[in-house]
Every structure is written in structure tokens, then in C-alpha cells.
Design a protein around this motif. Structure first.
Motif, PDB file in Angstrom:
ATOM      1  N   PRO A 289       5.287  -1.339  -9.276  1.00  0.00           N
ATOM      2  CA  PRO A 289       4.190  -0.714 -10.040  1.00  0.00           C
ATOM      3  C   PRO A 289       2.810  -1.106  -9.531  1.00  0.00           C
ATOM      4  O   PRO A 289       1.846  -0.377  -9.762  1.00  0.00           O
ATOM      5  N   SER A 290       2.731  -2.218  -8.813  1.00  0.00           N
ATOM      6  CA  SER A 290       1.405  -2.622  -8.338  1.00  0.00           C
ATOM      7  C   SER A 290       0.963  -1.777  -7.150  1.00  0.00           C
ATOM      8  O   SER A 290      -0.188  -1.806  -6.761  1.00  0.00           O
ATOM      9  N   ILE A 291       1.896  -1.015  -6.581  1.00  0.00           N
ATOM     10  CA  ILE A 291       1.509  -0.169  -5.451  1.00  0.00           C
ATOM     11  C   ILE A 291       1.206   1.232  -5.957  1.00  0.00           C
ATOM     12  O   ILE A 291       2.004   1.850  -6.659  1.00  0.00           O
ATOM     13  N   PHE A 292       0.033   1.687  -5.579  1.00  0.00           N
ATOM     14  CA  PHE A 292      -0.459   2.950  -6.090  1.00  0.00           C
ATOM     15  C   PHE A 292       0.129   4.127  -5.302  1.00  0.00           C
ATOM     16  O   PHE A 292       0.245   4.077  -4.086  1.00  0.00           O
ATOM     17  N   GLY A 293       0.484   5.180  -6.027  1.00  0.00           N
ATOM     18  CA  GLY A 293       0.919   6.411  -5.373  1.00  0.00           C
ATOM     19  C   GLY A 293       2.338   6.344  -4.844  1.00  0.00           C
ATOM     20  O   GLY A 293       3.176   5.616  -5.374  1.00  0.00           O
TER      21      GLY A 293
ATOM     22  N   PRO B 267      -1.201   0.940   9.577  1.00  0.00           N
ATOM     23  CA  PRO B 267      -1.208  -0.429   9.060  1.00  0.00           C
ATOM     24  C   PRO B 267      -1.923  -0.492   7.713  1.00  0.00           C
ATOM     25  O   PRO B 267      -2.829   0.305   7.454  1.00  0.00           O
ATOM     26  N   GLY B 268      -1.500  -1.413   6.888  1.00  0.00           N
ATOM     27  CA  GLY B 268      -2.201  -1.651   5.633  1.00  0.00           C
ATOM     28  C   GLY B 268      -1.982  -0.597   4.573  1.00  0.00           C
ATOM     29  O   GLY B 268      -2.816  -0.394   3.702  1.00  0.00           O
ATOM     30  N   VAL B 269      -0.868   0.100   4.642  1.00  0.00           N
ATOM     31  CA  VAL B 269      -0.589   1.081   3.590  1.00  0.00           C
ATOM     32  C   VAL B 269       0.505   0.590   2.655  1.00  0.00           C
ATOM     33  O   VAL B 269       1.164   1.356   1.990  1.00  0.00           O
ATOM     34  N   ALA B 270       0.699  -0.705   2.630  1.00  0.00           N
ATOM     35  CA  ALA B 270       1.622  -1.337   1.677  1.00  0.00           C
ATOM     36  C   ALA B 270       3.100  -1.156   2.008  1.00  0.00           C
ATOM     37  O   ALA B 270       3.952  -1.243   1.134  1.00  0.00           O
ATOM     38  N   LYS B 271       3.409  -0.921   3.268  1.00  0.00           N
ATOM     39  CA  LYS B 271       4.823  -0.814   3.644  1.00  0.00           C
ATOM     40  C   LYS B 271       5.532  -2.141   3.403  1.00  0.00           C
ATOM     41  O   LYS B 271       6.578  -2.193   2.767  1.00  0.00           O
ATOM     42  N   SER B 272       4.936  -3.204   3.940  1.00  0.00           N
ATOM     43  CA  SER B 272       5.568  -4.523   3.785  1.00  0.00           C
ATOM     44  C   SER B 272       5.696  -4.890   2.313  1.00  0.00           C
ATOM     45  O   SER B 272       6.730  -5.409   1.883  1.00  0.00           O
ATOM     46  N   GLN B 273       4.659  -4.598   1.564  1.00  0.00           N
ATOM     47  CA  GLN B 273       4.698  -4.908   0.130  1.00  0.00           C
ATOM     48  C   GLN B 273       5.851  -4.201  -0.549  1.00  0.00           C
ATOM     49  O   GLN B 273       6.567  -4.781  -1.357  1.00  0.00           O
ATOM     50  N   MET B 274       6.026  -2.948  -0.200  1.00  0.00           N
ATOM     51  CA  MET B 274       7.089  -2.144  -0.800  1.00  0.00           C
ATOM     52  C   MET B 274       8.448  -2.760  -0.484  1.00  0.00           C
ATOM     53  O   MET B 274       9.296  -2.918  -1.356  1.00  0.00           O
TER      54      MET B 274
ATOM     55  N   LYS C 293      -9.101   6.290  -6.990  1.00  0.00           N
ATOM     56  CA  LYS C 293      -7.957   5.886  -7.820  1.00  0.00           C
ATOM     57  C   LYS C 293      -7.265   4.651  -7.247  1.00  0.00           C
ATOM     58  O   LYS C 293      -6.885   3.745  -7.979  1.00  0.00           O
ATOM     59  N   LEU C 294      -7.141   4.651  -5.928  1.00  0.00           N
ATOM     60  CA  LEU C 294      -6.498   3.515  -5.269  1.00  0.00           C
ATOM     61  C   LEU C 294      -7.288   2.241  -5.519  1.00  0.00           C
ATOM     62  O   LEU C 294      -6.737   1.195  -5.870  1.00  0.00           O
ATOM     63  N   ALA C 295      -8.610   2.364  -5.369  1.00  0.00           N
ATOM     64  CA  ALA C 295      -9.469   1.194  -5.576  1.00  0.00           C
ATOM     65  C   ALA C 295      -9.337   0.703  -7.012  1.00  0.00           C
ATOM     66  O   ALA C 295      -9.173  -0.496  -7.256  1.00  0.00           O
TER      67      ALA C 295
HETATM   68  P1  ADP Z   1       1.599  -2.655   5.970  1.00  0.00           P
HETATM   69  O1  ADP Z   1       2.827  -3.434   5.958  1.00  0.00           O
HETATM   70  O2  ADP Z   1       1.804  -1.198   5.703  1.00  0.00           O
HETATM   71  O3  ADP Z   1       0.756  -2.865   7.177  1.00  0.00           O
HETATM   72  P2  ADP Z   1       0.864  -4.285   3.691  1.00  0.00           P
HETATM   73  O4  ADP Z   1       2.085  -4.083   2.882  1.00  0.00           O
HETATM   74  O5  ADP Z   1       0.731  -5.582   4.381  1.00  0.00           O
HETATM   75  O6  ADP Z   1       0.689  -3.107   4.741  1.00  0.00           O
HETATM   76  O7  ADP Z   1      -0.362  -4.004   2.747  1.00  0.00           O
HETATM   77  C1  ADP Z   1      -1.663  -4.505   2.951  1.00  0.00           C
HETATM   78  C2  ADP Z   1      -2.354  -4.751   1.614  1.00  0.00           C
HETATM   79  O8  ADP Z   1      -2.902  -3.566   1.103  1.00  0.00           O
HETATM   80  C3  ADP Z   1      -1.425  -5.285   0.587  1.00  0.00           C
HETATM   81  O9  ADP Z   1      -2.005  -6.379  -0.063  1.00  0.00           O
HETATM   82  C4  ADP Z   1      -1.220  -4.130  -0.356  1.00  0.00           C
HETATM   83  O10 ADP Z   1      -0.989  -4.565  -1.647  1.00  0.00           O
HETATM   84  C5  ADP Z   1      -2.516  -3.358  -0.230  1.00  0.00           C
HETATM   85  N1  ADP Z   1      -2.302  -1.920  -0.434  1.00  0.00           N
HETATM   86  C6  ADP Z   1      -2.255  -0.973   0.514  1.00  0.00           C
HETATM   87  N2  ADP Z   1      -1.992   0.238  -0.018  1.00  0.00           N
HETATM   88  C7  ADP Z   1      -1.852   0.048  -1.327  1.00  0.00           C
HETATM   89  C8  ADP Z   1      -1.551   0.901  -2.429  1.00  0.00           C
HETATM   90  N3  ADP Z   1      -1.329   2.204  -2.265  1.00  0.00           N
HETATM   91  N4  ADP Z   1      -1.482   0.357  -3.654  1.00  0.00           N
HETATM   92  C9  ADP Z   1      -1.704  -0.954  -3.824  1.00  0.00           C
HETATM   93  N5  ADP Z   1      -1.973  -1.816  -2.847  1.00  0.00           N
HETATM   94  C10 ADP Z   1      -2.061  -1.332  -1.609  1.00  0.00           C
END
Ligand code: ADP
Ligand code: MG
Length: 680
Positions: free
Chosen positions: A286-290, A328-335, A477-479
């Protein structure tokens, strides 16, 4: 020895003999008739018979087992055979977590549970070597406990010096390394490992099969200390190892997560909720948007399709593999990390970090037995669960080959040194990859963008490109979403708590094996046939691309089955098929749609067919790059249009492409009439 000690020992022997005579005669005769080498005794039955026996066994297991063997030989039918006595079913309080094993457990009988991480090849190890004195001819038995041979220091005749080796008793020995399984871990902790030595009939081929890496086992044994050998000299530090008394495969696979009647009631109630799908989707990160579509696909992945064995014995996997490719930085790793934290029997690994065979399997040197050892990687250890592989494009070459097999055949075969083995890998894969060029480019085939063989890419059921395109509305919205996770984290708790979600999934996987209804079949079939018969508009050569393959057809069946499982239904209905089609279409559009003709084209995913638009965009990039040489970063729009016209592009197309490139964040207009490429 005083008489009291003798009577104590004699007492133990008599009691044990009585126990066997009363409760184990049938089993004993079976063991002897079948020519087996050990008698397995249920610890709890022995304890019920006489706790004095079990107390002694736990306190001094080696002495106790010796006495028990003496007792056994007093029984007539066993008088001639040498049987090992093994124990199973130790009570829960004697099941020690590997991390909790301490020196107080040394020389005590305990049991542990975990996953076999490594299994060495079986080697003969000498336990007793007989030496002969060259002077008087006396034979001296030396017990061997270390890596180097221990010789007698002096003979009874007083002679010192070298002795002649006349005989040795060899015992087949195998070393396995057992690792704590994920659910025994406190979150995020590294799993601890324990070396366990198996000997004699525990390494028989029949048992060896059951102790291959990746299997979950319960091992009962005696904890021993062995000195750590530091460059040849013994140190004062010791390693704790276990000398196995018995090893059994543990029944407790993740699907057998314990469900109480109360749990089952809650689960059935939940399944009646018309909003269950939505709630599950909202409970994924839920912490990841969209990313609703991706989350929906992940929910389906967690439920999985049904593994089917066709009458001709070919198997079709039920696992749904998903690949996220993106900026990069689109929350793939987080997911991925989130999924690993909520799914049962899940593991998270990074392709980059997983050295050697961290991912699949490898053969490593065994420092104890000086042989080879087969080590299971994350995918094998997550057998019957899910493995989240981050940065899959950075995995080792050896792993790539094994991955092909793992993802389709669901096994991993390894043949190296003198180890040949096939390990089970019925593992669902959720992977993430970064594009080679840093950013995902919709005009270049996926296969050209990820450092991964197309054959491997095509084994994913669903591929989701994630692009980081600036969009004011979405960005706001993301922000808000990200910022609120700092200010009001309590609002981001999942609707369905992970514990109950895990149970819900386990229940669905265990009890629901949905079958396709005729409605569902019709839906999937017509989607498949229509898509494959689509002609490409304006196809010059008249060659028809094959837009989707039988793989996607199977993928849709799996997705539809998973969708039915969400309702705990045994029937895949039309609506399940439609959901599968919707998700498949979404993915294909993202990666396989010919953006010009609006048609789906799976070939673009794997081979990179040149579409009309793609070539135009590439042409436009070249034009702008050439003009940059003349003007610097800011290029006049008029010049771009002129140059494009010169290359034969129509004016309307030129504007369309520029607009498109602006939308996609590749170009922007710093001021009117000027174009500039977005820095990468
Ligand atoms: P990736 O693996 O895609 O390069 P990360 O999973 O490391 O990216 O995400 C980078 C950071 O950006 C994380 O702290 C993540 O929570 C934040 N972030 C990126 N996109 C979103 C999103 N859609 N919702 C919430 N947080 C996001
Ligand atoms: Mg990452």
C-alpha cells in the motif's frame, strides 16, 4: 565400577528390552526381514513407556544408545544383526532453533528443522584405524575424530615411533548444511546454518534422494564440537556440528501452513465479500502509489494457476512468472521486497548480490570432507513458494542456463565435479530488471533492452514495463502519497493483514483446483485465435507476424485459474477469463503493441520487429543529434522539420512524432520553436 552403576546400566538395558518386546517386535521383525539397518523408535512412545529411559537418552545419548543396542541383541531375532537405533518425533520443546544452539547442548540429543542448503557427496571416512606394533605385534585400535590420522603414541610393550596401519573401519559419511527456513526467522534476519554429518544407512541412495538440497527436514542428533583448524594448527575455538541420529523429510510445506477451524471460518467469510479482489490488490504494497495492474497481476501470481499433468505425463506449470522492467527509481525493488515479506515461503535475492549459485544451484568445495558439495540457491530453497529476483539481468552466466530449466521444467539439473543431481524448483518467479540503457524505451524491443536472452524473457507470463514519465497530475498524487507515508504512515496499513492474507492464499492453493468452464474456454480461445489471425495493416511483404504464441495461451489459463481461486471457486468462469485477457492485453500493449497500427505483436517483445513508427522515431533522434552538432542542445524546431522532410517524412507524421516524443519525456520545448532532448 561400583555395583550401583552396573545395576543402573543393567536396569536401563532390561527396561529397553521390555519396551521392544512389548511394542516393537512386529516392527523389528519387519526391519530384519527387509534387511534394513536401523530401527526407528518413536520418542514419545518410549517416553510414555518409561520416562527414565528418555531422560537418560537426552542426558547421555551416546551411552544410552549403546545400552539400547545391547538390549536389542538380547532379543533373539536381533541377536545376530547390528542395528542402528534411531529416534523420531521428539517433543516440540526439544526442537531447538539453529540460532539458539549453545555449548550447553553439546553431547545432548536435540532436533532441528530447516531447509537443506548444501549436501556433499558421500565419502568413506575412517572412524577406527587399527595399528600394529612392529616389535611385539600388538594391535591397537585408534578412534579417529579429526581430519588427520591419529596414531598411537606408545605400545604397551614400551615401543614408541611409527606403527603399521593394518586395518581401518570405513563409514560412509555425508555432510549436509541445514538452514533455518524463512518462517522461523525474525523479519530480515539472516538465516543461520548448521553442519550435520550423516553416516551409514542415512546416506543410502534411497534416503539420499529425500535429502537433496531444497528439502525441508527434521534432523535429530547429537551436538558435537569440533576444533576449527587454523592453517594446520588447532585453535581453541570450536564449531558446533550435529552428528545425525535420524533425518526425516518434514511434512510441513508452506501450503500446509496450519489453519485452525477459526481461520477457515474467517477465510470462507472473506471469500464471500464481493470486494475481496479489490481488498487483496490494495493490500499489496500500500505504500507504493499506483501500479494497479501490476498489483492485480501479483495477486493472481500469489494464488497461482493449477499445475496439471496431462495424460501423456507432460506437465504444465501452474506458477505465473512476472517480470518488471523499468526505469530506475520506480519502486521495483520495493515491490519485490514487499511481496517477499507477505508471501508464504518467499525469498528475495538480488541477481547482482547472489554470488555463484546464489540463485539456482552450484557445486562448492566441502572443507570438512574434502569433497564436493551441492548447494541450493534461492530458487530451489523457495520450492513451492515465490522467489523475488531483483536485477535479474545481472545474474551470473551459469545461473542463466539453469533459469531456463527452472522456469519451464521447474527443476534444476546440475552436473559438475562428481555431483549429478536434479533438484526441484517449483518456484514462482517475480523478477525485476533495469534496461541496459538506463531507461525503458518503448520503441526498442524488450530483448534488446535487457541484458537477458530472449528465450528466457519469453518464459515470463507477464512482462510489465514501468516508465518514469513526468506527468503533472500523476506526479502531484505520487508526491502526496510518498509524503503522507512520512507524515501519516498509519494510513498505509494494508486492508488485509499479511498473516491472514498468507493463510487465505494457502487455503485457496490447497483446496481449490479450478477447472475451465466452457464459457471461459470460449473467451480465451476467441481472444487467442483473433489475435493470431490479425493481419498487419500496410504490411508490404504480406508476411503475417505471429502475434502471440501458445505460451501466452497457457499463461491466460493460469491467470484465469488464479482469478477463480481468489473466490475460492473450483470453476473458472467467463469473468475470470475476461480478467486474464484484460491483464494479458494490458501487458502486450505495453510491450508488444505496434504503436502505429494499434495491433499486438508478440514478436516485438522477443525479437524486435521494426515497426513503422519505431523506425521514424529513430530517424528523428538521429536528425536531432545531427542538428545538435550545429546548434548545441537547443535545436530550432523549423530545422528539425526541414531535415525530416528531406528524409521523406510527411509533415503530419513529423508533428505527430515530435508530440509523441514530448509526451514520452524524450523531448521538451524549453521555449517556443526550440526542441531539446531530455538528458539521460
Ligand atoms: P527501483 O528498484 O525501481 O530502481 P526502488 O524500489 O529502489 O526503485 O525505489 C526507489 C524509491 O522511490 C523507493 O524508496 C520507493 O519507495 C520510491 N518510489 C518510487 N516510486 C514510488 C511510488 N510509485 N510510490 C511510492 N514510492 C515510490
Ligand atoms: Mg532496484
Amino acid at each position: 565400577m561400583d555395583s550401583k552403576a552396573i545395576s543402573f546400566e543393567e536396569g536401563i538395558i532390561e527396561k529397553f528390552e521390555e519396551f521392544i518386546s512389548k511394542q516393537y517386535l512386529v516392527e523389528l521383525s519387519r526391519v530384519i526381514n527387509e534387511g534394513r539397518h536401523s530401527l526407528v523408535i518413536d520418542f514419545r512412545e518410549l517416553d510414555k513407556f518409561d520416562p527414565e529411559l528418555t531422560d537418560f537418552l537426552l542426558e547421555s545419548p551416546e551411552d544410552a544408545i549403546k545400552l539400547f543396542q545391547t538390549a536389542l541383541r538380547r532379543i533373539e531375532m536381533a541377536s545376530e544383526v547390528q542395528l542402528n537405533i534411531r529416534f523420531c518425533n521428539l517433543p516440540e520443546n526439544l526442537r531447538i532453533l539453529i540460532r539458539d544452539i549453545r555449548s550447553k547442548h553439546i553431547n545432548k540429543l536435540i532436533s532441528i528443522e530447516g531447509l537443506i542448503r548444501q549436501a556433499s557427496d558421500v565419502r568413506p571416512v575412517s572412524t577406527v584405524i587399527t595399528f600394529e606394533c612392529p616389535v611385539c605385534g600388538t594391535q591397537i585400535d585408534m578412534k579417529q575424530t579429526e581430519n588427520t590420522v591419529k596414531e598411537p603414541t606408545m605400545c604397551s610393550c614400551g615401543r614408541k615411533g611409527r606403527f603399521k596401519l593394518v586395518d581401518k573401519k570405513l563409514v560412509d559419511t555425508q555432510r549436509i548444511v541445514v538452514e533455518e527456513s524463512p518462517e522461523q526467522l525474525l523479519t530480515e534476519a539472516q538465516p543461520r546454518r548448521l553442519s550435520i554429518f550423516l553416516t551409514e544407512d542415512l546416506v543410502e541412495p534411497k534416503i539420499e534422494k529425500k535429502t537433496s538440497p531444497g528439502t525441508r527436514v527434521v534432523v535429530t542428533g547429537i551436538i558435537k564440537e569440533i576444533p576449527i583448524v587454523d592453517r594446520g594448527s588447532k585453535s581453541t575455538r570450536f564449531d558446533l556440528i550435529m552428528q545425525a541420529n535420524n533425518i526425516e523429510p518434514s511434512e510441513k510445506e508452506f501450503e500446509d501452513l496450519e489453519l485452525t477451524p477459526e481461520d477457515k471460518k474467517i477465510i470462507k467469510e472473506m471469500s464471500q465479500d464481493p470486494l475481496i479482489d479489490k481488498k487483496l490488490i490494495n493490500s499489496i504494497a500500500p505504500s507504493i502509489f499506483g501500479y494497479e495492474s501490476i498489483k492485480e497481476a501479483i495477486v493472481l501470481q500469489l494464488f497461482g494457476g493449477v499445475k496439471t499433468e496431462r495424460p501423456d505425463k507432460t506437465k504444465v506449470r501452474g506458477d505465473i512468472h512476472i517480470l518488471l522492467v523499468g526505469d530506475p527509481g520506480v519502486a521495483k525493488s520495493q515491490m519485490l521486497k514487499y511481496v517477499a515479506s507477505i508471501a508464504p515461503k518467499a525469498r528475495y535475492v538480488s541477481g547482482k548480490g547472489a554470488s555463484g549459485a546464489g540463485l539456482t544451484a552450484s557445486v562448492v568445495k566441502d572443507e570438512f570432507l574434502r569433497g564436493w558439495s551441492l548447494e541450493a540457491g534461492a530458487i530451489v530453497l523457495a520450492n513451492k513458494g515465490i522467489c523475488c529476483v531483483d536485477e535479474i539481468d545481472k545474474m551470473e552466466k551459469e545461473d542463466r542456463v539453469a533459469m531456463h530449466e527452472a522456469m519451464e521444467q521447474q527443476t534444476i539439473t546440475i552436473a559438475k565435479a562428481n555431483i549429478h543431481s536434479t533438484l526441484k524448483a517449483e518456484t514462482t518467479i517475480l523478477a525485476a530488471a533495469n534496461p541496459k540503457l538506463g531507461r525503458f524505451d518503448p520503441y526498442i524491443a524488450i530483448a534488446d533492452q535487457i541484458d537477458m536472452p530472449p528465450t528466457l524473457i519469453s518464459r515470463f507470463d507477464l512482462i510489465f514495463p514501468i516508465r518514469d514519465i513526468p506527468n503533472k497530475e500523476k506526479d502531484e498524487k505520487l508526491a502526496d502519497h510518498i509524503l503522507s507515508s512520512f507524515s501519516k504512515p498509519e494510513e498505509l496499513v494494508p486492508e488485509i493483514a499479511p498473516e491472514i492474507m498468507r493463510k487465505y492464499i494457502a487455503y485457496a492453493k490447497r483446496y481449490c483446483k479450478p477447472k475451465l468452464s466452457s464459457d471461459a474456454m470460449l473467451e480465451i480461445k476467441s481472444f487467442f485465435v483473433n489475435l493470431r489471425s490479425q493481419r498487419k495493416k500496410g504490411e508490404e511483404e504480406g508476411i503475417r507476424p505471429i502475434p502471440i504464441s501458445a505460451r501466452q495461451l497457457e499463461a491466460m489459463v493460469r491467470l484465469a485459474q488464479a482469478s477463480a481461486r481468489i473466490r475460492l471457486s473450483n470453476v473458472v468462469e467467463g469473468k475470470d477469463a475476461r480478467r486474464a485477457i484484460r491483464i494479458m492485453r494490458y501487458c502486450l500493449q505495453k510491450v508488444g503493441m505496434d504503436t502505429e497500427t494499434g495491433e499486438l505483436d508478440i514478436d516485438r517483445i522477443v525479437t524486435g520487429i521494426t515497426t513503422s513508427q519505431r523506425s521514424r522515431i529513430i530517424m528523428m533522434r538521429e536528425i536531432i543529434r545531427e542538428l545538435e552538432a550545429k546548434y548545441g542542445a537547443n535545436v530550432p524546431l523549423a530545422d528539425v522539420i526541414d531535415a525530416a522532410k528531406e528524409k521523406g517524412l510527411e509533415e503530419s507524421k513529423i508533428e505527430e512524432i515530435i508530440e509523441k516524443m514530448k509526451r514520452e519525456g524524450e523531448l521538451f520545448e524549453p521555449k517556443h520553436g526550440v526542441l531539446r532532448r531530455m538528458p539521460r
